[in-house]
Design a protein around this motif. Structure first.
Motif, PDB file in Angstrom:
ATOM      1  N   GLN A  11       0.421  -0.974  -0.222  1.00 30.27           N
ATOM      2  CA  GLN A  11      -0.264  -0.274   0.053  1.00 30.27           C
ATOM      3  C   GLN A  11       0.908   0.816   0.130  1.00 30.27           C
ATOM      4  O   GLN A  11       1.916   1.145   0.808  1.00 30.27           O
ATOM      5  CB  GLN A  11      -0.746  -0.132   1.413  1.00 30.27           C
ATOM      6  N   GLY A  12       0.508   2.036  -0.631  1.00 32.43           N
ATOM      7  CA  GLY A  12       1.032   3.244  -0.159  1.00 32.43           C
ATOM      8  C   GLY A  12       0.167   4.807  -0.589  1.00 32.43           C
ATOM      9  O   GLY A  12      -0.918   5.159  -0.762  1.00 32.43           O
ATOM     10  N   VAL A  13       1.057   6.157  -0.337  1.00 36.94           N
ATOM     11  CA  VAL A  13      -0.068   7.275  -0.554  1.00 36.94           C
ATOM     12  C   VAL A  13       0.267   8.117  -1.320  1.00 36.94           C
ATOM     13  O   VAL A  13       1.784   8.088  -1.371  1.00 36.94           O
ATOM     14  CB  VAL A  13       0.352   7.419   0.918  1.00 36.94           C
ATOM     15  N   CYS A  14      -0.090   8.629  -2.234  1.00 34.67           N
ATOM     16  CA  CYS A  14       0.775   9.781  -3.020  1.00 34.67           C
ATOM     17  C   CYS A  14      -0.153  10.946  -2.636  1.00 34.67           C
ATOM     18  O   CYS A  14      -1.130  10.688  -2.749  1.00 34.67           O
ATOM     19  CB  CYS A  14       0.021   8.849  -4.372  1.00 34.67           C
ATOM     20  N   THR A  15       0.847  11.657  -2.628  1.00 41.52           N
ATOM     21  CA  THR A  15      -0.396  13.307  -1.658  1.00 41.52           C
ATOM     22  C   THR A  15       0.639  14.010  -3.200  1.00 41.52           C
ATOM     23  O   THR A  15       1.315  14.153  -3.972  1.00 41.52           O
ATOM     24  CB  THR A  15       0.884  13.709  -0.816  1.00 41.52           C
ATOM     25  N   VAL A  16      -0.787  14.938  -3.632  1.00 44.81           N
ATOM     26  CA  VAL A  16      -0.528  16.215  -4.895  1.00 44.81           C
ATOM     27  C   VAL A  16      -0.633  16.997  -4.185  1.00 44.81           C
ATOM     28  O   VAL A  16      -1.651  17.810  -3.822  1.00 44.81           O
ATOM     29  CB  VAL A  16      -1.454  15.956  -5.966  1.00 44.81           C
ATOM     30  N   THR A  17       0.603  18.204  -4.214  1.00 48.18           N
ATOM     31  CA  THR A  17       0.481  19.625  -3.481  1.00 48.18           C
ATOM     32  C   THR A  17       0.612  20.539  -4.583  1.00 48.18           C
ATOM     33  O   THR A  17       1.771  20.336  -5.114  1.00 48.18           O
ATOM     34  CB  THR A  17       1.000  19.869  -1.897  1.00 48.18           C
TER      35      THR A  17
ATOM     36  N   ARG B  39      -4.357  17.070  -2.141  1.00 46.02           N
ATOM     37  CA  ARG B  39      -6.313  16.175  -2.769  1.00 46.02           C
ATOM     38  C   ARG B  39      -6.074  14.716  -2.610  1.00 46.02           C
ATOM     39  O   ARG B  39      -6.547  13.642  -1.917  1.00 46.02           O
ATOM     40  CB  ARG B  39      -5.260  15.908  -4.395  1.00 46.02           C
ATOM     41  N   SER B  40      -5.460  14.766  -1.066  1.00 50.36           N
ATOM     42  CA  SER B  40      -5.117  13.360   0.227  1.00 50.36           C
ATOM     43  C   SER B  40      -4.814  13.849   1.593  1.00 50.36           C
ATOM     44  O   SER B  40      -4.767  15.020   1.724  1.00 50.36           O
ATOM     45  CB  SER B  40      -4.436  12.272   0.003  1.00 50.36           C
TER      46      SER B  40
END
Length: 196
Positions: free
Chosen positions: A131-137, A184-185
């Protein structure tokens, strides 16, 4: 320090290179007689002697299968065994005899397919979900006084969603989307809240 010390240092710094040719091994042979004579067709190497003995024994044991030539059978069995012995003497695979090459092939086929670690067969790891988390700022550029506003490249669906949604939850009603960073997360939102 003595005058001999620099001379010793110069000798210690000399590099010596050596080049060796392919090693020649003299195989252990069977058939040299103490008086200097040899056995008929010899001397024979150990793999040759093994192939001659095994093939001759197999031909005698299986003579019901092949021995249909009458008196020629007496010549065929030793002739085939001797011929196989000559093949073993003269055929080389990568500089090795055919029996050594066959032994290497058997070892390769018997080896575990995943290899070994510390001499023990390596076990394949069970698959698991990663599992991973992707953050777009992103930050919207602040326009300078008197400069034309810069249009952001955003998908039409996201722009329509922002127009229909109104102010975002958790933001004051009077603030616009261009005022600060947007995430977006939940990780991005937490980081933005911590910085702001």
């Amino acid at each position: 320090m003595s005058a001999a010390a620099p001379a010793e240092q110069a000798e210690a710094d000399v590099l010596v290179g050596r080049c060796y040719t392919k090693a020649r091994r003299h195989p252990l042979v069977i058939g040299k007689l103490p008086g200097g004579g040899q056995l008929l067709g010899g001397p024979y190497t150990v793999p040759q002697a093994i192939v001659i003995a095994v093939s001759f024994t197999l031909l005698i044991l299986l003579r019901d299968v092949w021995a249909h030539f009458g008196l020629l059978n007496v010549l065929i069995a030793p002739g085939v065994a001797y011929g196989l012995g000559l093949v073993v003497r003269h055929v080389h695979v990568d500089g090795r005899g055919p029996l050594a090459a066959a032994g290497s092939l058997v070892g390769l086929l018997a080896a575990p397919s995943d290899g070994r670690i510390g001499g023990r067969p390596m076990k394949a790891l069970r698959s698991h979900l990663a599992q991973g988390v992707c953050t777009v700022t992103w930050h919207t550029p602040a326009s300078e006084p008197g400069a034309a506003p810069v249009a952001l490249l955003r998908p039409a669906a996201a722009a329509a969603e922002d127009a229909n949604e109104g102010p975002r939850s958790g933001s004051p009603a009077g603030t616009s989307a261009a005022a600060g960073p947007r995430a977006r997360s939940w990780v991005g939102a937490a980081l933005a809240a911590e910085r702001g």
